[in-house]
Scaffold this motif. Structure first.
Motif, PDB file in Angstrom:
ATOM      1  N   PHE A 121      86.257  -0.596 -49.743  1.00 10.24           N
ATOM      2  CA  PHE A 121      86.097  -1.957 -50.255  1.00 10.24           C
ATOM      3  C   PHE A 121      84.642  -2.257 -50.609  1.00 10.24           C
ATOM      4  O   PHE A 121      84.351  -3.321 -51.157  1.00 10.24           O
ATOM      5  CB  PHE A 121      86.576  -2.981 -49.218  1.00 10.24           C
ATOM      6  CG  PHE A 121      88.006  -2.786 -48.810  1.00 10.24           C
ATOM      7  CD1 PHE A 121      89.013  -2.702 -49.759  1.00 10.24           C
ATOM      8  CD2 PHE A 121      88.356  -2.676 -47.471  1.00 10.24           C
ATOM      9  CE1 PHE A 121      90.334  -2.519 -49.388  1.00 10.24           C
ATOM     10  CE2 PHE A 121      89.675  -2.494 -47.094  1.00 10.24           C
ATOM     11  CZ  PHE A 121      90.670  -2.412 -48.064  1.00 10.24           C
ATOM     12  N   VAL A 122      83.730  -1.338 -50.297  1.00 12.07           N
ATOM     13  CA  VAL A 122      82.301  -1.561 -50.530  1.00 12.07           C
ATOM     14  C   VAL A 122      81.814  -0.856 -51.792  1.00 12.07           C
ATOM     15  O   VAL A 122      80.925  -1.355 -52.496  1.00 12.07           O
ATOM     16  CB  VAL A 122      81.472  -1.090 -49.304  1.00 12.07           C
ATOM     17  CG1 VAL A 122      79.971  -1.181 -49.573  1.00 12.07           C
ATOM     18  CG2 VAL A 122      81.835  -1.917 -48.072  1.00 12.07           C
ATOM     19  N   LYS A 123      82.422   0.280 -52.116  1.00  8.80           N
ATOM     20  CA  LYS A 123      81.849   1.144 -53.147  1.00  8.80           C
ATOM     21  C   LYS A 123      81.783   0.482 -54.517  1.00  8.80           C
ATOM     22  O   LYS A 123      80.891   0.801 -55.321  1.00  8.80           O
ATOM     23  CB  LYS A 123      82.638   2.446 -53.230  1.00  8.80           C
ATOM     24  CG  LYS A 123      84.069   2.291 -53.709  1.00  8.80           C
ATOM     25  CD  LYS A 123      84.768   3.645 -53.802  1.00  8.80           C
ATOM     26  CE  LYS A 123      86.200   3.477 -54.308  1.00  8.80           C
ATOM     27  NZ  LYS A 123      86.859   4.796 -54.461  1.00  8.80           N
ATOM     28  N   ASP A 124      82.700  -0.447 -54.853  1.00 15.05           N
ATOM     29  CA  ASP A 124      82.689  -1.086 -56.176  1.00 15.05           C
ATOM     30  C   ASP A 124      82.054  -2.464 -56.172  1.00 15.05           C
ATOM     31  O   ASP A 124      82.132  -3.199 -57.162  1.00 15.05           O
ATOM     32  CB  ASP A 124      84.121  -1.179 -56.708  1.00 15.05           C
ATOM     33  CG  ASP A 124      84.712   0.187 -57.032  1.00 15.05           C
ATOM     34  OD1 ASP A 124      83.936   1.092 -57.397  1.00 15.05           O
ATOM     35  OD2 ASP A 124      85.938   0.345 -56.903  1.00 15.05           O
ATOM     36  N   LEU A 125      81.423  -2.850 -55.032  1.00 16.06           N
ATOM     37  CA  LEU A 125      80.743  -4.147 -54.980  1.00 16.06           C
ATOM     38  C   LEU A 125      79.437  -4.077 -55.775  1.00 16.06           C
ATOM     39  O   LEU A 125      78.799  -3.023 -55.842  1.00 16.06           O
ATOM     40  CB  LEU A 125      80.441  -4.522 -53.525  1.00 16.06           C
ATOM     41  CG  LEU A 125      81.641  -4.820 -52.611  1.00 16.06           C
ATOM     42  CD1 LEU A 125      81.161  -5.110 -51.190  1.00 16.06           C
ATOM     43  CD2 LEU A 125      82.464  -5.976 -53.127  1.00 16.06           C
ATOM     44  N   PRO A 126      79.050  -5.193 -56.377  1.00  9.42           N
ATOM     45  CA  PRO A 126      79.749  -6.497 -56.427  1.00  9.42           C
ATOM     46  C   PRO A 126      80.654  -6.650 -57.627  1.00  9.42           C
ATOM     47  O   PRO A 126      81.264  -7.695 -57.834  1.00  9.42           O
ATOM     48  CB  PRO A 126      78.595  -7.483 -56.488  1.00  9.42           C
ATOM     49  CG  PRO A 126      77.543  -6.758 -57.272  1.00  9.42           C
ATOM     50  CD  PRO A 126      77.658  -5.298 -56.885  1.00  9.42           C
TER      51      PRO A 126
ATOM     52  N   VAL B 139      77.277   1.565 -47.412  1.00  5.51           N
ATOM     53  CA  VAL B 139      76.387   0.815 -48.306  1.00  5.51           C
ATOM     54  C   VAL B 139      75.390   1.789 -48.933  1.00  5.51           C
ATOM     55  O   VAL B 139      74.597   2.420 -48.226  1.00  5.51           O
ATOM     56  CB  VAL B 139      75.654  -0.299 -47.535  1.00  5.51           C
ATOM     57  CG1 VAL B 139      74.728  -1.064 -48.478  1.00  5.51           C
ATOM     58  CG2 VAL B 139      76.662  -1.237 -46.886  1.00  5.51           C
ATOM     59  N   GLU B 140      75.413   1.907 -50.244  1.00 13.31           N
ATOM     60  CA  GLU B 140      74.597   2.907 -50.932  1.00 13.31           C
ATOM     61  C   GLU B 140      73.653   2.298 -51.972  1.00 13.31           C
ATOM     62  O   GLU B 140      72.753   2.985 -52.470  1.00 13.31           O
ATOM     63  CB  GLU B 140      75.498   3.948 -51.608  1.00 13.31           C
ATOM     64  CG  GLU B 140      76.368   4.708 -50.620  1.00 13.31           C
ATOM     65  CD  GLU B 140      77.286   5.706 -51.304  1.00 13.31           C
ATOM     66  OE1 GLU B 140      77.299   5.740 -52.554  1.00 13.31           O
ATOM     67  OE2 GLU B 140      77.970   6.463 -50.594  1.00 13.31           O
ATOM     68  N   THR B 141      73.855   1.039 -52.340  1.00  8.52           N
ATOM     69  CA  THR B 141      73.002   0.420 -53.369  1.00  8.52           C
ATOM     70  C   THR B 141      72.473  -0.920 -52.872  1.00  8.52           C
ATOM     71  O   THR B 141      73.055  -1.564 -51.978  1.00  8.52           O
ATOM     72  CB  THR B 141      73.783   0.200 -54.668  1.00  8.52           C
ATOM     73  OG1 THR B 141      74.775  -0.817 -54.463  1.00  8.52           O
ATOM     74  CG2 THR B 141      74.456   1.481 -55.138  1.00  8.52           C
ATOM     75  N   GLU B 142      71.371  -1.343 -53.494  1.00 12.32           N
ATOM     76  CA  GLU B 142      70.799  -2.636 -53.137  1.00 12.32           C
ATOM     77  C   GLU B 142      71.733  -3.771 -53.535  1.00 12.32           C
ATOM     78  O   GLU B 142      71.799  -4.808 -52.859  1.00 12.32           O
ATOM     79  CB  GLU B 142      69.437  -2.804 -53.829  1.00 12.32           C
ATOM     80  CG  GLU B 142      68.380  -1.822 -53.318  1.00 12.32           C
ATOM     81  CD  GLU B 142      67.036  -2.061 -53.982  1.00 12.32           C
ATOM     82  OE1 GLU B 142      66.833  -3.155 -54.530  1.00 12.32           O
ATOM     83  OE2 GLU B 142      66.204  -1.151 -53.944  1.00 12.32           O
ATOM     84  N   ALA B 143      72.450  -3.596 -54.663  1.00 12.21           N
ATOM     85  CA  ALA B 143      73.372  -4.643 -55.091  1.00 12.21           C
ATOM     86  C   ALA B 143      74.471  -4.855 -54.046  1.00 12.21           C
ATOM     87  O   ALA B 143      74.867  -5.996 -53.784  1.00 12.21           O
ATOM     88  CB  ALA B 143      73.987  -4.265 -56.439  1.00 12.21           C
ATOM     89  N   GLN B 144      74.953  -3.774 -53.473  1.00  9.08           N
ATOM     90  CA  GLN B 144      75.953  -3.900 -52.421  1.00  9.08           C
ATOM     91  C   GLN B 144      75.367  -4.637 -51.217  1.00  9.08           C
ATOM     92  O   GLN B 144      75.997  -5.526 -50.646  1.00  9.08           O
ATOM     93  CB  GLN B 144      76.453  -2.514 -51.997  1.00  9.08           C
ATOM     94  CG  GLN B 144      77.236  -1.781 -53.074  1.00  9.08           C
ATOM     95  CD  GLN B 144      77.497  -0.332 -52.707  1.00  9.08           C
ATOM     96  OE1 GLN B 144      76.924   0.182 -51.750  1.00  9.08           O
ATOM     97  NE2 GLN B 144      78.326   0.343 -53.503  1.00  9.08           N
ATOM     98  N   ARG B 145      74.140  -4.249 -50.847  1.00  5.57           N
ATOM     99  CA  ARG B 145      73.489  -4.898 -49.699  1.00  5.57           C
ATOM    100  C   ARG B 145      73.292  -6.385 -49.936  1.00  5.57           C
ATOM    101  O   ARG B 145      73.579  -7.210 -49.071  1.00  5.57           O
ATOM    102  CB  ARG B 145      72.137  -4.227 -49.441  1.00  5.57           C
ATOM    103  CG  ARG B 145      71.342  -4.858 -48.288  1.00  5.57           C
ATOM    104  CD  ARG B 145      69.877  -4.558 -48.416  1.00  5.57           C
ATOM    105  NE  ARG B 145      69.377  -5.082 -49.709  1.00  5.57           N
ATOM    106  CZ  ARG B 145      68.204  -4.728 -50.215  1.00  5.57           C
ATOM    107  NH1 ARG B 145      67.435  -3.857 -49.599  1.00  5.57           N
ATOM    108  NH2 ARG B 145      67.809  -5.238 -51.363  1.00  5.57           N
ATOM    109  N   ASP B 146      72.815  -6.732 -51.133  1.00  2.00           N
ATOM    110  CA  ASP B 146      72.543  -8.137 -51.424  1.00  2.00           C
ATOM    111  C   ASP B 146      73.823  -8.959 -51.388  1.00  2.00           C
ATOM    112  O   ASP B 146      73.841 -10.092 -50.888  1.00  2.00           O
ATOM    113  CB  ASP B 146      71.875  -8.257 -52.793  1.00  2.00           C
ATOM    114  CG  ASP B 146      70.474  -7.632 -52.805  1.00  2.00           C
ATOM    115  OD1 ASP B 146      69.912  -7.435 -51.705  1.00  2.00           O
ATOM    116  OD2 ASP B 146      69.970  -7.335 -53.906  1.00  2.00           O
ATOM    117  N   PHE B 147      74.908  -8.404 -51.957  1.00  2.00           N
ATOM    118  CA  PHE B 147      76.177  -9.132 -51.932  1.00  2.00           C
ATOM    119  C   PHE B 147      76.628  -9.373 -50.497  1.00  2.00           C
ATOM    120  O   PHE B 147      77.039 -10.479 -50.137  1.00  2.00           O
ATOM    121  CB  PHE B 147      77.237  -8.326 -52.700  1.00  2.00           C
ATOM    122  CG  PHE B 147      78.624  -8.929 -52.589  1.00  2.00           C
ATOM    123  CD1 PHE B 147      79.037  -9.903 -53.474  1.00  2.00           C
ATOM    124  CD2 PHE B 147      79.493  -8.532 -51.578  1.00  2.00           C
ATOM    125  CE1 PHE B 147      80.311 -10.460 -53.369  1.00  2.00           C
ATOM    126  CE2 PHE B 147      80.748  -9.100 -51.462  1.00  2.00           C
ATOM    127  CZ  PHE B 147      81.166 -10.062 -52.366  1.00  2.00           C
TER     128      PHE B 147
END
Length: 803
Positions: free
Chosen positions: A698-703, A731-739
């Motif tokens: 559920f995280v890999k395609d965020l956001p 969590v692999e990207t900053e965009a995922q972290r920020d979301f």
């Protein structure tokens, strides 16, 4: 009539139904026919007898002359002090036997033989082997001298009161079958009635009534044996049928005149020529006996029955005079034999052919394909993660899924193809007469599509999938065993490639199989060789960036193979059951490491450990964890055990009790991979857990993924609403972290912050953070150079999962 074996002690009840279903072989038919003749002959003797002694003498003579027994005698039970049995009449080879032996009907050894037992109990008694029966020991010597090997005795009860017995002796062991004993019991009953009639000086009408009863007994005896009989006068051509024969054919006795032609016409159309030829051979004296099986329709025409007929020619001074035949309905026996054959060739759970029938069809298919120069394909179909269904939902659910899979596979095939169950969750499909190799792939994809339709197993919806391996004849092998091995290897290749797909066999797979064997062999001794190590992946607080904990992940550094990926060895640990022992080692090693860090002055750190399904099913799991905590001295409140929803779905109540015991010790519990299992919010609110972990899927395609974003927000809100902490995995990207930070997620772990690392590396980071008097951080959002690149294919495993 009860039937007791003197060789077995207490009397036992016969199964007349089993007698009726017995083998209708020649010896059995002759014995039964012999007993029927005895009943008829005794009935005639009863009509002509002038006294009781005369009747009993004639009966003994008939038993020896007509029945072919070695010796027969009747005895009267005396009511004197010794309770002796006094001989009244005898016939056959005696040689002073009755003068030499003593027979009583009391409980002494001389009263435990067949005669004493039948008088005492009122039930027939049989000695099947006089040489072996301990109850026959008082008479064994004299009996052996005269060649008596088996004995049957039946009570004589004129007027309903037992007064004596009749005993029959045969020269062979086990000479009295269940069918014949039932008929001989009827014979003894007829003798008793005849004695009663003589004793009462009955009128002629009473004698005729006794005769009619004897004839009725004969008809009843035939019904007991499931037999119909007929007689055919070869000189006059007249034919007589018993009532049971009319009943077998479903005919009324008043509607037809019995004849061979009528009997033949009762048979199935396809069986009539052979049956007519049999009667013609008997008519022309070309055979003295005959035996055949033919079909008839049941009386209501709804089913086909199978009859077996045995016939024998009888002779008089002028030559052949009549044919005597016996009919028996053997439908139940044939159905039973077919059932046995079906059990030997078909899987009992799914009804599919089993491996034995598959091998036979494969050999036939190879022979035809070789002659016709056609292509043949063998497909190995193995369900993906079927073990999880058994472990979480139970074996009944697993069986239900297997039956549904079998039904779907059959629906994908042509009539000439075969799908068989190899065992467990493995199926084998045989595709014959293929035009080209691509045809096999199209059928394989059709099977994958059919399996992917969701199925309800109880209250749960399951989406089955499978890995399929294909091997072609003659390209991949010309022998059955070679094709089976190559299709099996292709199936494993499909599993290793990610499951839910098919693969054609490639010779390179042999080398991969060799590697798998080497891995399995090395893994067997990995624990005792101290080849396992733990790596730790930090969990990071989203707001402060501080390391708050670490997840312990299993790694294998083999002396022979080097560093082995968890996705290669953890499934092997699960298959072999060694996951329990290794999993306990992981908990103990992680606790020792955590205590060591604390003793070195490092800040307290929560350590999470994944539990396997097999570990969670151990009844003494709480005691094992308690022992580890006591031995290592690691604070229980710092240990977090991660379990999945699937683990607790099988038995929610048991899971709640076990989780309660762990929490009572001070441990923390986390639901791992939340949202991917068999979720039940009703059950979740009862689980004493402290953390929910959002699965990486559920995280890999965020956001960007709107569905995944909605699910992630819902899980975070659900967790906080229940007072639980929420951790995001992968969590692999900053965009995922920020979301996730904006959505209120508490903690994260993943390659954006740190890969799993050895204990020494994590310790170094913790020490560096302590010296700088700043919270330990793995990396900063501005420190792009510190971000490792995620691998192309993350490794996954219960104890070795990497986020």
């Amino acid at each position: 009539m009860n039937l007791a074996s003197a060789a077995e002690g207490p009397a036992s009840q016969p199964d007349r139904g089993a007698a009726a279903r017995g083998d209708c072989g020649r010896s059995t038919i002759r014995r039964v026919n012999r007993s029927l003749r005895l009943i008829t002959a005794v009935a005639r003797a009863a009509r002509a007898a002038s006294s009781e002694d005369d009747l009993l003498a004639q009966v003994c003579a008939i038993v020896v002359d007509v029945g072919g027994f070695r010796f027969a005698w009747t005895g009267r039970a005396e009511n004197d002090l010794g309770r002796r049995v006094r001989p009244v009449a005898h016939a056959g080879f005696d040689a002073g036997y009755l003068d030499q032996v003593t027979v009583t009907w009391d409980e002494q050894p001389t009263g435990r033989g067949p005669v004493g037992t039948t008088i005492r109990t009122g039930r027939p008694a049989v000695v099947r082997d006089a040489d072996l029966d301990s109850n026959f020991s008082p008479w064994r010597g004299p009996a052996a001298e005269r060649g008596y090997r088996s004995v049957a005795a039946f009570p004589l009860a004129p007027g309903g009161r037992i007064e004596g017995a009749i005993a029959l002796y045969a020269g062979t062991a086990d000479a009295f079958g269940h069918e014949e004993c039932a008929l001989l019991a009827e014979l003894a009953s007829d003798i008793s009635y005849a004695l009663a009639a003589l004793r009462g000086r009955a009128s002629r009408e009473e004698t005729e009534a006794a005769l009619r009863r004897s004839e009725t007994s004969l008809a009843r005896a035939q019904r007991i044996a499931g037999l119909g009989s007929w007689e055919w006068d070869l000189r006059s051509g007249a034919m007589l049928w018993s009532d049971q024969t009319f009943e077998l054919f479903g005919l009324d006795i008043t509607d037809v005149e019995p004849s061979p032609e009528v009997l033949v016409n009762c048979a199935h159309r396809e069986d009539r020529p052979e049956l007519a030829e049999l009667f013609e051979r008997l008519r022309e004296f070309e055979a003295n006996s005959a035996r055949t099986t033919f079909r008839i329709f049941s009386a209501d025409g709804s089913s086909v029955r199978h009859l077996q007929m045995v016939a024998e020619v009888e002779f008089d001074d002028e030559g052949p005079n009549r044919v005597v035949g016996v009919l028996q309905d053997i439908s139940e026996r044939m159905n039973f034999e077919r059932r046995l054959e079906d059990l030997a060739t078909h899987d009992t759970l799914t009804g599919l052919p089993n491996r034995h029938l598959l091998n036979d069809r494969l050999e036939q298919g190879l022979a035809r394909a070789g002659r016709g120069q056609r292509m043949l394909a063998l497909a190995f179909v193995d369900l993906d993660r079927f073990k999880n269904v058994n472990d979480t939902l139970g074996h009944d659910a697993g069986d239900q899924l297997l039956r549904e899979v079998a039904r779907r596979l059959v629906a994908c095939l042509r009539n000439g193809d075969t799908v068989a169950r190899q065992g467990g969750d493995e199926f084998v499909v045989l595709l014959t007469d293929l035009a080209k190799a691509g045809d096999a792939g199209r059928v394989a994809q059709k099977m994958l599509d059919a399996l992917s339709v969701p199925v309800m197993i109880g209250p749960q919806e399951i989406v089955p999938s499978a890995s399929i391996g294909l091997a072609l004849f003659p390209r991949d092998g010309e022998r059955a065993q070679t094709l089976m091995m190559n299709a099996d290897q292709a199936m494993y290749s499909a599993k290793q490639a990610g499951r839910n797909q098919y693969r054609y066999y490639d010779p390179d797979m042999n080398r991969a199989a060799a590697v798998w064997l080497e891995v399995n062999a090395s893994l067997h001794r990995a624990l005792e060789r101290d080849e396992f190590v733990l790596h730790y992946q930090p969990k990071v607080d989203l707001k402060s960036g501080r390391i708050t904990g670490a997840e312990a992940l299993l790694r294998w550094n083999s002396r022979v193979l080097g560093m082995v990926s968890p996705d290669k060895f953890i499934p092997l640990l699960e298959e072999t059951g060694r996951i329990v022992e290794v999993g306990e080692w992981v908990i103990e090693t992680a606790c020792r490491q955590g205590r060591q860090w604390t003793d070195c002055g490092l800040p307290p750190l929560d350590i999470a450990v994944n539990l396997s399904v097999r570990q969670f099913q151990q009844p003494d799991l709480a005691q094992r964890v308690r022992r580890i905590l006591d031995e290592t001295g690691f604070p229980p409140e710092r240990l977090e055990l991660e379990i999945t929803e699937s683990m607790v779905a099988v038995n929610v109540e048991h899971a709640i009790v076990l989780m309660g015991k762990l929490c009572e010790m001070g441990l923390k519990l986390a639901i791992d991979d939340f949202g991917t299992g068999y979720s039940s919010l009703h059950a979740l609110k009862r689980f004493p857990v402290s953390t929910l972990k959002i699965d990486r899927s559920f995280v890999k395609d965020l956001p960007a993924g709107t569905d995944d974003a909605a699910i992630a927000r819902a899980v975070i809100q659900l967790g906080h609403g229940m007072g639980l902490a929420v951790v995001a995995e992968g969590v692999e990207t900053e965009a995922q972290r920020d979301f996730l930070r904006a959505a209120g997620c508490d903690s994260m772990q993943g390659y954006l912050f740190a890969r799993p690392m050895p204990a020494a590396a994590l310790e170094e980071r913790l020490r560096a953070a302590k010296k700088s008097s700043r919270p330990a951080r793995v990396c900063s959002a501005l420190d792009a150079s510190a971000l490792p690149q995620p691998p192309t294919s993350p490794v996954v495993g219960e104890l070795g999962e990497a986020a």
